[in-house]
Design a protein around this motif. Structure first.
Motif, PDB file in Angstrom:
ATOM      1  N   ARG A 120       0.841  -1.213   0.000  1.00  0.00           N
ATOM      2  CA  ARG A 120       0.000   0.000   0.000  1.00  0.00           C
ATOM      3  C   ARG A 120       0.865   1.247   0.000  1.00  0.00           C
ATOM      4  N   MET A 121       1.944   1.214   0.770  1.00  0.00           N
ATOM      5  CA  MET A 121       2.839   2.367   0.820  1.00  0.00           C
ATOM      6  C   MET A 121       3.492   2.599  -0.539  1.00  0.00           C
ATOM      7  N   LEU A 122       3.995   1.551  -1.170  1.00  0.00           N
ATOM      8  CA  LEU A 122       4.664   1.701  -2.456  1.00  0.00           C
ATOM      9  C   LEU A 122       3.704   2.146  -3.551  1.00  0.00           C
ATOM     10  N   ALA A 123       2.433   1.756  -3.432  1.00  0.00           N
ATOM     11  CA  ALA A 123       1.443   2.194  -4.421  1.00  0.00           C
ATOM     12  C   ALA A 123       1.300   3.711  -4.427  1.00  0.00           C
ATOM     13  N   GLU A 124       1.596   4.325  -3.284  1.00  0.00           N
ATOM     14  CA  GLU A 124       1.539   5.789  -3.201  1.00  0.00           C
ATOM     15  C   GLU A 124       2.802   6.439  -3.763  1.00  0.00           C
ATOM     16  N   TRP A 125       3.846   5.637  -3.965  1.00  0.00           N
ATOM     17  CA  TRP A 125       5.133   6.159  -4.447  1.00  0.00           C
ATOM     18  C   TRP A 125       5.577   5.318  -5.654  1.00  0.00           C
ATOM     19  N   GLU A 126       4.714   5.232  -6.665  1.00  0.00           N
ATOM     20  CA  GLU A 126       4.939   4.297  -7.769  1.00  0.00           C
ATOM     21  C   GLU A 126       6.292   4.477  -8.447  1.00  0.00           C
ATOM     22  N   GLU A 127       6.678   5.734  -8.673  1.00  0.00           N
ATOM     23  CA  GLU A 127       7.961   5.945  -9.345  1.00  0.00           C
ATOM     24  C   GLU A 127       9.112   5.457  -8.476  1.00  0.00           C
ATOM     25  N   ILE A 128       9.014   5.652  -7.163  1.00  0.00           N
ATOM     26  CA  ILE A 128      10.063   5.190  -6.262  1.00  0.00           C
ATOM     27  C   ILE A 128      10.175   3.678  -6.311  1.00  0.00           C
ATOM     28  N   ALA A 129       9.047   2.993  -6.459  1.00  0.00           N
ATOM     29  CA  ALA A 129       9.076   1.530  -6.542  1.00  0.00           C
ATOM     30  C   ALA A 129       9.990   1.080  -7.681  1.00  0.00           C
ATOM     31  N   TYR A 130      10.001   1.857  -8.771  1.00  0.00           N
ATOM     32  CA  TYR A 130      10.907   1.557  -9.878  1.00  0.00           C
ATOM     33  C   TYR A 130      12.316   2.076  -9.590  1.00  0.00           C
ATOM     34  N   ALA A 131      12.416   3.302  -9.145  1.00  0.00           N
ATOM     35  CA  ALA A 131      13.715   3.961  -9.005  1.00  0.00           C
ATOM     36  C   ALA A 131      14.604   3.265  -7.978  1.00  0.00           C
ATOM     37  N   LYS A 132      14.018   2.775  -6.893  1.00  0.00           N
ATOM     38  CA  LYS A 132      14.844   2.121  -5.877  1.00  0.00           C
ATOM     39  C   LYS A 132      15.427   0.810  -6.416  1.00  0.00           C
ATOM     40  N   GLY A 133      14.658   0.105  -7.242  1.00  0.00           N
ATOM     41  CA  GLY A 133      15.181  -1.115  -7.853  1.00  0.00           C
ATOM     42  C   GLY A 133      16.318  -0.825  -8.814  1.00  0.00           C
ATOM     43  N   LEU A 134      16.189   0.262  -9.555  1.00  0.00           N
ATOM     44  CA  LEU A 134      17.247   0.658 -10.470  1.00  0.00           C
ATOM     45  C   LEU A 134      18.504   1.046  -9.690  1.00  0.00           C
ATOM     46  N   ALA A 135      18.330   1.769  -8.581  1.00  0.00           N
ATOM     47  CA  ALA A 135      19.478   2.150  -7.757  1.00  0.00           C
ATOM     48  C   ALA A 135      20.192   0.921  -7.212  1.00  0.00           C
ATOM     49  N   PHE A 136      19.420  -0.072  -6.814  1.00  0.00           N
ATOM     50  CA  PHE A 136      20.026  -1.320  -6.331  1.00  0.00           C
ATOM     51  C   PHE A 136      20.861  -1.974  -7.431  1.00  0.00           C
ATOM     52  N   LYS A 137      20.304  -2.099  -8.623  1.00  0.00           N
ATOM     53  CA  LYS A 137      21.024  -2.759  -9.718  1.00  0.00           C
ATOM     54  C   LYS A 137      22.297  -2.002 -10.077  1.00  0.00           C
ATOM     55  N   LEU A 138      22.218  -0.684 -10.135  1.00  0.00           N
ATOM     56  CA  LEU A 138      23.395   0.107 -10.472  1.00  0.00           C
ATOM     57  C   LEU A 138      24.471  -0.013  -9.394  1.00  0.00           C
ATOM     58  N   THR A 139      24.048  -0.050  -8.135  1.00  0.00           N
ATOM     59  CA  THR A 139      25.007  -0.216  -7.048  1.00  0.00           C
ATOM     60  C   THR A 139      25.671  -1.578  -7.125  1.00  0.00           C
ATOM     61  N   GLN A 140      24.875  -2.607  -7.411  1.00  0.00           N
ATOM     62  CA  GLN A 140      25.449  -3.936  -7.578  1.00  0.00           C
ATOM     63  C   GLN A 140      26.467  -3.948  -8.724  1.00  0.00           C
ATOM     64  N   ALA A 141      26.149  -3.273  -9.800  1.00  0.00           N
ATOM     65  CA  ALA A 141      27.092  -3.193 -10.917  1.00  0.00           C
ATOM     66  C   ALA A 141      28.387  -2.517 -10.471  1.00  0.00           C
ATOM     67  N   ARG A 142      28.277  -1.465  -9.687  1.00  0.00           N
ATOM     68  CA  ARG A 142      29.479  -0.789  -9.189  1.00  0.00           C
ATOM     69  C   ARG A 142      30.278  -1.700  -8.270  1.00  0.00           C
TER      70      ARG A 142
END
Length: 355
Positions: A120-142
């Motif tokens: 329910r919380m993430l549904a209110e922050w839909e873009e963050i739901a995507y952006a945080k996953g992207l940040a994780f992947k980029l950090t893993q790449a680093r």
């Protein structure tokens, strides 16, 4: 004598002694249980989901530097780069972020009340739901030496996108912190690590304001677990996930609270949380702290010598579901003298990593 019998006898002796065995005997018990769990998981590792293989192999490499964990890390590197190339290309499409955000919320699990609250919380922050996953992947790449134009051409597009997102509002929101504290701590360090924005001081201050020690008595078990788990991740994320030690002075507010609240931590949290509490002391170079021995003893007590693992708090022995809990048990019980970074995959040939 079989390893599992040896470890069981050592644990039994430790329990019967009232946790008063000499330190050498306690260390032998720690190592025996760690080796038993490790042997059980490595026997089953080929049959575990790829996400669990990655999680396990990444941490065991960082604990040991053993090359036998490289193949699974390489396999993860291939999947990671493939996923990031797709995201980098997708960011050229104006509708990509919104679509991915909706998809991330839609697939979020709802098996527990905690998960339903988070969804329910993430549904209110839909873009963050995507952006945080992207940040994780980029950090893993680093972390793996893959965040460069040779492997990920155009990766600056992804970093520029993250720089356009209002993470501050999300990370400082009390309602977000109340159900997502560990993920908040992770994301703060990912963003700083990637050079996007440094919110570490602001978020740490907000967290400590929301969860002062004086409030602990009024926290439900779920709220208290969220707090303690969040505190461990401030330390763990600062270590780049077990790649380097942290400054004990920087995190004295965490370690002091853990030491003062250890009785409740052992009573009201579960094995993976209190294992991370112990690992927080270890990352800060405080292996001789009395709390570490108590936390290790709690894991020894929780260990099931028949299943050769630490079961869930409800007694479950499913290996995939228990991987997170048990790899943390291995780490706490058999902490190394030195940590190992990466593994850095950029030194391996392109054909070998991405075949």
């Amino acid at each position: 004598m079989p390893l599992r019998l040896t470890s069981w006898l050592l644990v039994a002796l430790l329990a019967l002694s009232g946790c008063a065995l000499p330190s050498r005997d306690a260390t032998l018990a720690d190592e025996a249980v760690a080796r038993s769990i490790q042997g059980r998981y490595e026997q089953a590792l080929p049959d575990l989901p790829s996400s669990k293989q990655r999680h396990y192999a990444q941490r065991l490499y960082r604990m040991t530097g053993d090359d036998r964990y490289l193949p699974l890390n390489r396999a993860y590197g291939r999947r990671l780069v493939s996923a990031l190339r797709e995201e980098i290309d997708g960011l050229a499409d104006p509708g990509h972020v919104a679509r991915r955000g909706r998809e991330a919320v839609a697939v979020y699990p709802v098996a527990s009340e905690k998960q339903r609250r988070r969804k329910r919380m993430l549904a209110e922050w839909e873009e963050i739901a995507y952006a945080k996953g992207l940040a994780f992947k980029l950090t893993q790449a680093r972390y793996h030496g893959l965040l460069n134009d040779d492997v990920l051409p155009g990766h600056r597009r992804a970093l520029d996108y993250l720089a356009s997102v209002d993470f501050r509002a999300f990370l400082l929101d009390p309602d977000v912190m109340a159900v997502y504290a560990a993920q908040v701590a992770n994301l703060v360090y990912y963003l700083e690590d990637l050079g996007v924005i440094d919110l570490r001081c602001e978020v740490t201050t907000a967290f400590r304001r929301q969860y002062p020690p004086a409030r602990d008595a009024r926290l439900s078990t779920a709220e208290y677990r969220n707090k303690i788990y969040g505190m461990t991740h401030f330390v763990i994320a600062a270590s780049d996930y077990y790649q380097q030690p942290v400054d004990a002075e920087e995190f004295d507010w965490v370690l002091d609270e853990f030491a003062a609240g250890l009785d409740r931590i052992l009573l009201d949290t579960k094995e993976d949380i209190y294992a991370e509490v112990g690992i927080s002391f270890l990352l800060a170079g405080q292996e001789e702290h009395p709390a570490v021995r108590r936390l290790r003893n709690a894991l020894l007590d929780a260990y099931d010598p028949v299943a050769r693992m630490v079961p869930s708090e409800r007694g479950g022995t499913d290996l995939a579901r228990g991987e997170h809990r048990n790899v943390l048990a291995i780490m706490l019980l058999d902490w190394p003298t030195d940590l190992h970074g990466g593994p850095m995959l950029h030194g391996i040939s392109h054909a070998e990593v991405f075949r």
